[in-house]
Design an enzyme around this catalytic site. Structure first.
Site, mmCIF file in Angstrom:
data_model
loop_
_atom_site.group_PDB
_atom_site.id
_atom_site.type_symbol
_atom_site.label_atom_id
_atom_site.label_comp_id
_atom_site.label_asym_id
_atom_site.label_seq_id
_atom_site.Cartn_x
_atom_site.Cartn_y
_atom_site.Cartn_z
ATOM 1 N N CYS A 169 -6.001 -7.775 -3.948
ATOM 2 C CA CYS A 169 -4.646 -7.677 -4.492
ATOM 3 C C CYS A 169 -3.566 -7.659 -3.415
ATOM 4 O O CYS A 169 -2.374 -7.672 -3.725
ATOM 5 C CB CYS A 169 -4.528 -6.446 -5.385
ATOM 6 S SG CYS A 169 -5.772 -6.431 -6.691
ATOM 7 N N LYS A 341 5.132 -4.358 -12.358
ATOM 8 C CA LYS A 341 3.887 -4.609 -13.086
ATOM 9 C C LYS A 341 3.940 -4.085 -14.525
ATOM 10 O O LYS A 341 3.085 -4.432 -15.331
ATOM 11 C CB LYS A 341 2.699 -4.011 -12.333
ATOM 12 C CG LYS A 341 2.353 -4.770 -11.046
ATOM 13 C CD LYS A 341 1.108 -4.217 -10.371
ATOM 14 C CE LYS A 341 0.712 -5.016 -9.142
ATOM 15 N NZ LYS A 341 1.616 -4.828 -8.009
#
Length: 417
Positions: A169, A341
């Site tokens: 990530c 997010k």
């Protein structure tokens, strides 16, 4: 070498919120969410049923149907975002036709956390049901992660450094950081960089479900990703691509390019601790943040905005808060922070590309996007996360940070020129 400055002259995005930077940014600052029920496959046997899918994407806007069939979706998303970024930079997608541009001095470094997983799944099914002779000859080039960089290089005629970074990530942030150094040390004048991901697939989803990493707030998908909220129960998997054009400052100025901001700092570190959990106290992330500040020659109080990794998992959000406090000290409480997010979900290897673009848009517009779905404060996540509503604020320096499985930590600092 160190006198070479590196600026961003073009940006492009594909996300669950839209197929462009403008669509994605508009949705983010309006507090919208692109998360919904998975439509690509039946999730009834899975713990989680929701994701941030890229919907209604038509690759024939960019190439023929025949060409599109030979590329996995992660490459197609990278091409869509790459085309937008190059056009935004005033370069166009044929570099050999651009006046004053030497294709040998244009490189590509675009990574992915997982690569062509959907292709691998489909071809594995073919192998089991029909045998090895029926496997597509395009399986390997469609699956391997470096093919995003390879495809972009061939499409645009970019003949400079060409590679892919893979750090889960943190992939896109490391890609941007390494590209920054390539321009800085005079290996290239322009780098096409960022990350791309298309891993909302049966196998990828099953793997994260087995880890119990995903939110199970299936009845309320738009409120499932809730970074820094006390009742967060896991991240929401998403997909997309964020591509940036990095360019040497004098080179950009000479051709009259628009400049979004200057990359002034990059930090990277390893936890050397655990395959999935961040190091206790976020000490590895803190070292990456401190390195970025040091390389930028900035003090903690110089940073106006942090786009946090903020995954909506219990451990990440807690330890990331601690990392920021360690690196920034008392200044941490005066910095506006948010995790986008909540609206975009977690696009894994693409996250740092999309979120560095958010940092640049924050500098450009003076608008800080909110952390949506923040309802119940967590005393262990007590920094200013810009809850639920966008905020106007002058931003001259913004920082994006991302952390990856395997203990990878990366931070990018961008500054107004």
């Amino acid at each position: 070498m160190n006198s070479r400055r590196v600026v961003v002259t073009g940006i492009g995005a594909v996300s669950c919120l839209g197929h462009s930077v403008e669509e994605t940014w508009k949705a983010l600052i309006e507090g919208k969410c692109g998360i919904g029920p998975v439509t690509r496959f039946d999730t009834s046997a899975y713990r989680s049923h929701i994701a941030g899918e890229v919907r209604n994407f038509d690759p024939t806007k960019y190439m023929s149907e025949k060409e599109a069939r030979r590329l996995d979706d992660f490459c197609l998303y990278a091409i869509a975002a790459g085309d937008e970024a190059l056009n935004d930079a005033g370069l166009g997608i044929k570099l050999d036709e651009c006046a004053g541009i030497d294709p040998n001095r244009v490189g590509v470094c675009v990574g992915s956390g997982i690569g062509g997983m959907r292709t691998m799944e489909e071809q594995c099914k073919v192998l089991i049901e029909r045998g090895p002779s029926r496997i597509s000859p395009f399986l390997i080039p469609m699956m391997i992660i470096d093919m995003a960089s390879g495809s972009l290089s061939m499409r645009y005629g970019a003949k400079g450094p060409n590679m892919a970074v893979v750090t889960a990530c943190a992939t896109a942030s490391n890609s941007i950081g390494e590209s920054y150094w390539m321009v800085k040390r005079n290996d290239a004048d322009i780098m096409i960089t960022g990350g791309t991901e298309a891993s909302v697939s049966q196998l990828g989803f099953a793997g994260f479900c087995s880890m119990k990493a995903l939110s199970q707030r299936n009845d309320d998908p738009t409120h499932a990703s809730r970074p820094f909220d006390r009742d967060r129960d896991g991240f929401v998997m998403s997909e997309g691509a964020g591509i940036l054009i990095l360019e040497e400052y004098e080179h950009a100025k000479a051709r009259g390019a628009k400049i979004y901001g200057e990359i002034v700092g990059y930090g990277a570190s390893g936890d050397a601790y655990h395959i999935t959990s961040p190091a206790p106290g976020g000490e590895g992330g803190a070292r990456a943040l401190s390195m970025a500040l040091r390389n930028a020659g900035l003090n903690p109080e110089d940073v106006d905005y942090i786009n946090a990794h903020g995954t909506s998992t219990q451990l990440n959000d807690k330890f990331e808060t601690m990392a920021i406090k360690t690196a920034f000290g008392e200044a941490a409480r005066g910095i506006a922070m948010s995790s986008t997010k909540g609206g975009m979900g977690h696009s894994l290897g693409a996250a740092g590309g999309l979120e560095t673009i958010v940092c640049l848009k924050t500098i450009e517009t003076g608008i800080i996007p909110p952390t949506i779905n923040y309802e119940t404060p967590d005393p262990e996540c007590d920094l200013d996360c810009t809850p639920n509503a966008a905020r106007e604020r002058k931003v001259d320096v913004a920082l994006n940070t991302n952390l990856g499985f395997g203990g990878h930590n990366a931070a990018i600092i961008v500054k107004k020129v």
